[in-house]
Design an enzyme around this catalytic site. Structure first.
Site, PDB file in Angstrom:
ATOM      1  N   ASP A  83      -6.331 -18.454  -3.526  1.00  8.34           N
ATOM      2  CA  ASP A  83      -7.565 -19.195  -3.214  1.00  8.34           C
ATOM      3  C   ASP A  83      -7.350 -20.306  -2.214  1.00  8.34           C
ATOM      4  O   ASP A  83      -8.300 -21.044  -1.899  1.00  8.34           O
ATOM      5  CB  ASP A  83      -8.111 -19.861  -4.494  1.00  8.34           C
ATOM      6  CG  ASP A  83      -8.672 -18.863  -5.474  1.00  8.34           C
ATOM      7  OD1 ASP A  83      -8.650 -19.157  -6.677  1.00  8.34           O
ATOM      8  OD2 ASP A  83      -9.108 -17.779  -5.039  1.00  8.34           O
ATOM      9  N   ASP A 142      -4.043   3.970   2.577  1.00  8.34           N
ATOM     10  CA  ASP A 142      -5.482   3.691   2.762  1.00  8.34           C
ATOM     11  C   ASP A 142      -5.708   2.233   3.169  1.00  8.34           C
ATOM     12  O   ASP A 142      -6.836   1.772   3.238  1.00  8.34           O
ATOM     13  CB  ASP A 142      -6.273   4.024   1.486  1.00  8.34           C
ATOM     14  CG  ASP A 142      -5.883   3.124   0.308  1.00  8.34           C
ATOM     15  OD1 ASP A 142      -6.474   3.271  -0.774  1.00  8.34           O
ATOM     16  OD2 ASP A 142      -4.966   2.269   0.477  1.00  8.34           O
ATOM     17  N   ASP A 147       0.864  -1.198   0.000  1.00 10.48           N
ATOM     18  CA  ASP A 147       0.000   0.000   0.000  1.00 10.48           C
ATOM     19  C   ASP A 147       0.894   1.238   0.000  1.00 10.48           C
ATOM     20  O   ASP A 147       1.693   1.431   0.922  1.00 10.48           O
ATOM     21  CB  ASP A 147      -0.878  -0.021   1.267  1.00 10.48           C
ATOM     22  CG  ASP A 147      -1.614   1.297   1.473  1.00 10.48           C
ATOM     23  OD1 ASP A 147      -1.995   1.586   2.625  1.00 10.48           O
ATOM     24  OD2 ASP A 147      -1.799   2.027   0.477  1.00 10.48           O
ATOM     25  N   ASP A 180      -8.933 -17.183 -15.912  1.00 12.03           N
ATOM     26  CA  ASP A 180      -9.714 -17.585 -14.744  1.00 12.03           C
ATOM     27  C   ASP A 180     -10.805 -18.595 -15.109  1.00 12.03           C
ATOM     28  O   ASP A 180     -11.599 -18.343 -16.012  1.00 12.03           O
ATOM     29  CB  ASP A 180     -10.358 -16.311 -14.166  1.00 12.03           C
ATOM     30  CG  ASP A 180     -11.073 -16.567 -12.865  1.00 12.03           C
ATOM     31  OD1 ASP A 180     -10.403 -16.871 -11.886  1.00 12.03           O
ATOM     32  OD2 ASP A 180     -12.306 -16.470 -12.853  1.00 12.03           O
ATOM     33  N   ASP A 185      -4.526 -11.253 -15.111  1.00 10.35           N
ATOM     34  CA  ASP A 185      -5.577 -12.238 -14.854  1.00 10.35           C
ATOM     35  C   ASP A 185      -6.760 -11.884 -15.749  1.00 10.35           C
ATOM     36  O   ASP A 185      -7.228 -10.739 -15.737  1.00 10.35           O
ATOM     37  CB  ASP A 185      -6.013 -12.136 -13.380  1.00 10.35           C
ATOM     38  CG  ASP A 185      -6.330 -13.495 -12.799  1.00 10.35           C
ATOM     39  OD1 ASP A 185      -5.831 -13.814 -11.710  1.00 10.35           O
ATOM     40  OD2 ASP A 185      -7.080 -14.242 -13.465  1.00 10.35           O
ATOM     41  N   ASN A 229      -0.263   4.537  -0.378  1.00  9.15           N
ATOM     42  CA  ASN A 229      -0.886   5.824   0.016  1.00  9.15           C
ATOM     43  C   ASN A 229      -1.633   5.731   1.341  1.00  9.15           C
ATOM     44  O   ASN A 229      -2.475   6.570   1.642  1.00  9.15           O
ATOM     45  CB  ASN A 229      -1.840   6.298  -1.095  1.00  9.15           C
ATOM     46  CG  ASN A 229      -2.983   5.309  -1.281  1.00  9.15           C
ATOM     47  OD1 ASN A 229      -2.942   4.189  -0.747  1.00  9.15           O
ATOM     48  ND2 ASN A 229      -4.004   5.700  -2.031  1.00  9.15           N
ATOM     49  N   GLU A 246      -6.728 -21.600 -15.720  1.00  3.76           N
ATOM     50  CA  GLU A 246      -7.111 -22.215 -14.441  1.00  3.76           C
ATOM     51  C   GLU A 246      -8.243 -23.184 -14.739  1.00  3.76           C
ATOM     52  O   GLU A 246      -9.281 -22.769 -15.274  1.00  3.76           O
ATOM     53  CB  GLU A 246      -7.566 -21.162 -13.431  1.00  3.76           C
ATOM     54  CG  GLU A 246      -7.887 -21.766 -12.084  1.00  3.76           C
ATOM     55  CD  GLU A 246      -8.813 -20.925 -11.239  1.00  3.76           C
ATOM     56  OE1 GLU A 246      -9.666 -20.218 -11.815  1.00  3.76           O
ATOM     57  OE2 GLU A 246      -8.697 -20.955 -10.003  1.00  3.76           O
ATOM     58  N   ASP A 302      -1.766  -1.279  -3.854  1.00  7.87           N
ATOM     59  CA  ASP A 302      -2.039  -0.551  -5.104  1.00  7.87           C
ATOM     60  C   ASP A 302      -0.857  -0.658  -6.068  1.00  7.87           C
ATOM     61  O   ASP A 302       0.200  -1.185  -5.721  1.00  7.87           O
ATOM     62  CB  ASP A 302      -2.342   0.911  -4.792  1.00  7.87           C
ATOM     63  CG  ASP A 302      -1.310   1.506  -3.822  1.00  7.87           C
ATOM     64  OD1 ASP A 302      -1.702   1.945  -2.722  1.00  7.87           O
ATOM     65  OD2 ASP A 302      -0.105   1.435  -4.154  1.00  7.87           O
TER      66      ASP A 302
HETATM   67  O1  TEU Z   1     -11.085 -19.556  -8.802  1.00 12.02           O
HETATM   68  C1  TEU Z   1     -11.987 -20.620  -9.110  1.00 12.02           C
HETATM   69  C2  TEU Z   1     -11.969 -21.573  -7.991  1.00 12.02           C
HETATM   70  O2  TEU Z   1     -12.035 -22.764  -8.159  1.00 12.02           O
HETATM   71  C3  TEU Z   1     -11.812 -20.917  -6.653  1.00 12.02           C
HETATM   72  O3  TEU Z   1     -12.921 -20.079  -6.533  1.00 12.02           O
HETATM   73  C4  TEU Z   1     -11.788 -21.835  -5.503  1.00 12.02           C
HETATM   74  O4  TEU Z   1     -11.113 -22.939  -5.823  1.00 12.02           O
HETATM   75  C5  TEU Z   1     -13.197 -22.046  -5.011  1.00 12.02           C
HETATM   76  O5  TEU Z   1     -13.145 -21.598  -3.727  1.00 12.02           O
HETATM   77  C6  TEU Z   1     -13.716 -23.446  -5.181  1.00 12.02           C
HETATM   78  O6  TEU Z   1     -13.042 -24.309  -4.312  1.00 12.02           O
HETATM   79  C7  TEU Z   1     -11.083 -18.432  -9.659  1.00 12.02           C
HETATM   80  C8  TEU Z   1     -10.331 -17.340  -8.924  1.00 12.02           C
HETATM   81  O7  TEU Z   1      -8.999 -17.778  -8.672  1.00 12.02           O
HETATM   82  C9  TEU Z   1     -11.059 -17.051  -7.643  1.00 12.02           C
HETATM   83  O8  TEU Z   1     -10.346 -16.113  -6.839  1.00 12.02           O
HETATM   84  C10 TEU Z   1     -12.424 -16.500  -7.995  1.00 12.02           C
HETATM   85  O9  TEU Z   1     -13.156 -16.330  -6.787  1.00 12.02           O
HETATM   86  C11 TEU Z   1     -13.192 -17.456  -8.907  1.00 12.02           C
HETATM   87  O10 TEU Z   1     -12.401 -17.999  -9.962  1.00 12.02           O
HETATM   88  C12 TEU Z   1     -14.339 -16.726  -9.576  1.00 12.02           C
HETATM   89  O11 TEU Z   1     -13.801 -15.778 -10.476  1.00 12.02           O
HETATM   90 CA    CA Z   2      -3.385   2.048  -1.254  1.00 15.46          CA
END
Ligand code: TEU
Ligand code: CA
Length: 611
Positions: free
Chosen positions: A400, A102, A98, A270, A175, A100, A328, A106
């Protein structure tokens, strides 16, 4: 074509059949290799109808037949690519730095730490979303793909970040979240205003089917403005895009090219395997729903047009720029990964499989001790099936998942040696290592006391769903605690001072693992990771070397070689807290996570030898 008259072995010999059966058997903790043995190999699918039911049998047959045959890959050598040699470093911008005050990370903060990142020895940054978003899912709900979130900074800040990354000889991938957009995206707003063109950008239905959201509850939200239900596999503010619609696919291609024109080196895509939904949106099989927790998943986790959509996106957007892609793909196993990344398929470069993240019989929210012998087995199994035309992403942590050292041990006497061993393991097996911010510091799970400290929409929804079922708040909190994604989302602790009004409570103060504490300490996890990167860069065996497992059946011991031309390294790892017999004796290690080494292999000891 597979039919209900096919045997389990015939199904297992098909790519999707292999992964689906392996996944189901792994969940119930049965070794998939049993399928090759009598009597399983001769059992016809139709004889399982009393247990599985007709529609599950039909769904399985349809799914397996989406991809006819396994890939016949005849590559005679490995093609050299920058992303096969690179080490990737994932930044979760909200929690990185961070600038600034807040309390929110960023872009300027990231720019101020690029020398730190460069000094790690990593080659490419993966930046989790920084686009304009209402932040319902911390940016994975994009409201405008061509605008930077105000809290993150401006597009000029992003352009400067990209330039500064390139000036340091590193690359940057972003991403790309295009399975869904925010419900505040202008496309969705136009859809709700009655614009048919944009209603066709999304998936609306007159009535909901039984699909479940990955973030609890139904996957459908009613919109009285249009008198229809909209599909959201994730949060209620993340509306699934309709990839059947060529206009949607064109929009995504244009977004990618817009960033490639800026010089972005590629994207992490994603949940890209979810974009092809089965036409008609049929109900999901309740048995599968119970088994894997997401009712309906069989109708979208590897859809009939998935490969077509991905290949078109890569061909039209990525290939002209030579851009990198890593998808992913939750739920995909080794063979589905090969279908989407083997060089003969002209699709993505890499995928992230989830198969190794939980020990069989457990899910992320179980509070259990992850068994590293399972990690050894699954790494060996993947390597058994990979050909020279394949490659794989190797990772243990991301935004995640809880911190891996905390999943393996619950006492932290071995925090340093275990953190170092895990880094050493992913940096020496074959594939491209992806390190998540804080992993280089030996970060652990956070000591959340109650729900007021939890920020993640997945955990909050799960908690509420449990309360709605009459579970007490204490039990509900205990149920989400072990698996909450917030364990990986604390601010990086640069110099052990409190992050003023941080968006997420600080737990890393005073634990002696700040960057400042570690940077000058040659025995720190941070210094070990930097040295390991230098070692890896100067030993091509660890990059392109053949992977050869040894002692496969020896519990708690992981030994493998990496050979390239006439050079060979042997890696020896104690996967347990107990001392075990060394594999090599009286041999000087080139690299180790311990200084003194006599007697048996110490807890989590990792050694690299020249042989
Ligand atoms: O993740 C998909 C996904 O499988 C994860 O959400 C996680 O494994 C889930 O909790 C099921 O177990 C991608 C992104 O990495 C995640 O941050 C996002 O929340 C999700 O997609 C939706 O965009
Ligand atoms: Ca910030």
């Amino acid at each position: 074509m597979i039919s209900k008259n096919s045997t389990l072995l015939e199904i297992y010999n098909r790519p999707i059949g292999h992964d689906v059966l392996a996944k189901i058997l792994m969940i119930i903790n049965v070794n998939p290799e049993k399928i090759k043995s009598f009597p399983f190999r001769h059992i016809k699918l139709k004889y399982l109808r009393p247990f599985l039911g007709k529609d599950l049998i039909n769904s399985l047959v349809d799914l397996v037949n989406i991809e006819e045959a396994s890939i016949k890959d005849t590559s005679k050598e490995i093609s050299k690519k920058w992303w096969k040699e690179a080490v990737f470093y994932q930044i979760y911008p909200r929690s990185f730095c961070d600038s600034n005050g807040d309390g929110i990370g960023d872009l300027q903060g990231i720019i101020s730490k690029l020398d730190y990142i460069k000094d790690l020895g990593v080659d490419c940054i993966w930046l989790s979303p920084v686009y304009d978003s209402p932040m319902d899912d911390n940016g994975y709900d994009i409201r405008n793909y061509r605008k930077i979130l105000d809290e993150m900074g401006t597009m000029e800040n992003f352009d400067l970040l990209l330039k500064e990354v390139h000036d340091r000889g590193m690359k940057l991938i972003m991403d790309l979240v295009v399975n869904h957009t925010s419900d505040e995206h202008k496309w969705f707003k136009k859809a709700l205003d009655g614009d048919i063109k944009y209603q066709n950008y999304y998936i609306f239905a007159d009535k909901p089917n039984n699909w479940k959201s990955w973030f609890s509850g139904t996957a459908w939200r009613y919109f009285p403005q249009v008198g229809k239900y909209g599909l959201h596999l994730f949060s209620q503010k993340q509306m699934d895009l309709n990839w059947e619609n060529k206009d949607v696919r064109k929009e995504v291609i244009d977004i990618c090219k817009w960033y490639f024109d800026k010089g972005v080196d590629g994207f992490r895509l994603d949940v890209i395997n979810l974009i092809s939904k089965r036409p008609g949106l049929p109900n999901g099989n309740e048995k599968i729903g119970d088994l894997v927790n997401f009712t309906g998943i069989e109708h979208y986790f590897y859809g009939a047009k998935l490969y077509q959509y991905i290949q078109e996106l890569v061909e039209e957007a990525f290939k002209p720029y030579g851009a990198f892609s890593v998808g992913e793909t939750p739920g995909h196993g080794i063979e589905m990964g090969r279908l989407l990344t083997n060089e003969t398929r002209n699709a993505m470069d890499l995928v992230f499989s989830f198969d190794h993240l939980e020990t069989p019989g457990h899910n992320r929210f179980d509070d259990y001790k992850y068994d590293l012998n399972f990690l050894k087995d699954i790494i060996y199994k993947f390597n058994d099936r990979l050909t020279l035309g394949d490659w794989q992403a190797i990772y243990l942590e991301n935004h995640d998942n809880p911190r891996m050292p905390s999943k393996v041990i619950h006492n932290f006497k071995y925090r340093d040696v275990l953190s170092k061993m895990l880094l050493g393991l992913i940096m020496t097996v074959k594939g491209t290592p992806f390190i998540y911010q804080g992993q280089e510091l030996g970060s652990l799970n956070l000591d959340f006391k109650d729900m007021s400290q939890i920020r993640d929409v997945e955990s909050i929804n799960m908690y509420q769903e449990l309360l709605d079922k009459g579970i007490s708040s204490e039990e509900a909190f205990a149920s989400i605690l072990a698996g909450s994604r917030d364990h990986a989302r604390n601010m990086i602790n640069w110099y052990d001072n409190p992050h003023e009004n941080a968006w997420i409570d600080d737990f890393t103060l005073g634990d002696g693992y700040s960057v400042k504490d570690q940077i000058g300490d040659k025995n720190s996890v941070l210094s070990f990771f930097k040295d390991l990167n230098k070692f890896r860069k100067t030993h091509i065996e660890l990059i392109y070397g053949a992977f050869n497992p040894l002692e496969r059946d020896k519990k708690d011991l992981m030994v493998f070689t990496r050979g390239f031309d006439d050079k060979k390294l042997l890696i020896e790892i104690n996967l347990s807290e107990k001392p075990i017999e060394r594999y090599l004796r009286n041999k000087e290690a080139l690299f180790s996570n311990y200084v003194e080494k006599e007697g048996k292999l110490k807890p989590y000891e990792l050694n690299i030898y020249r042989i």
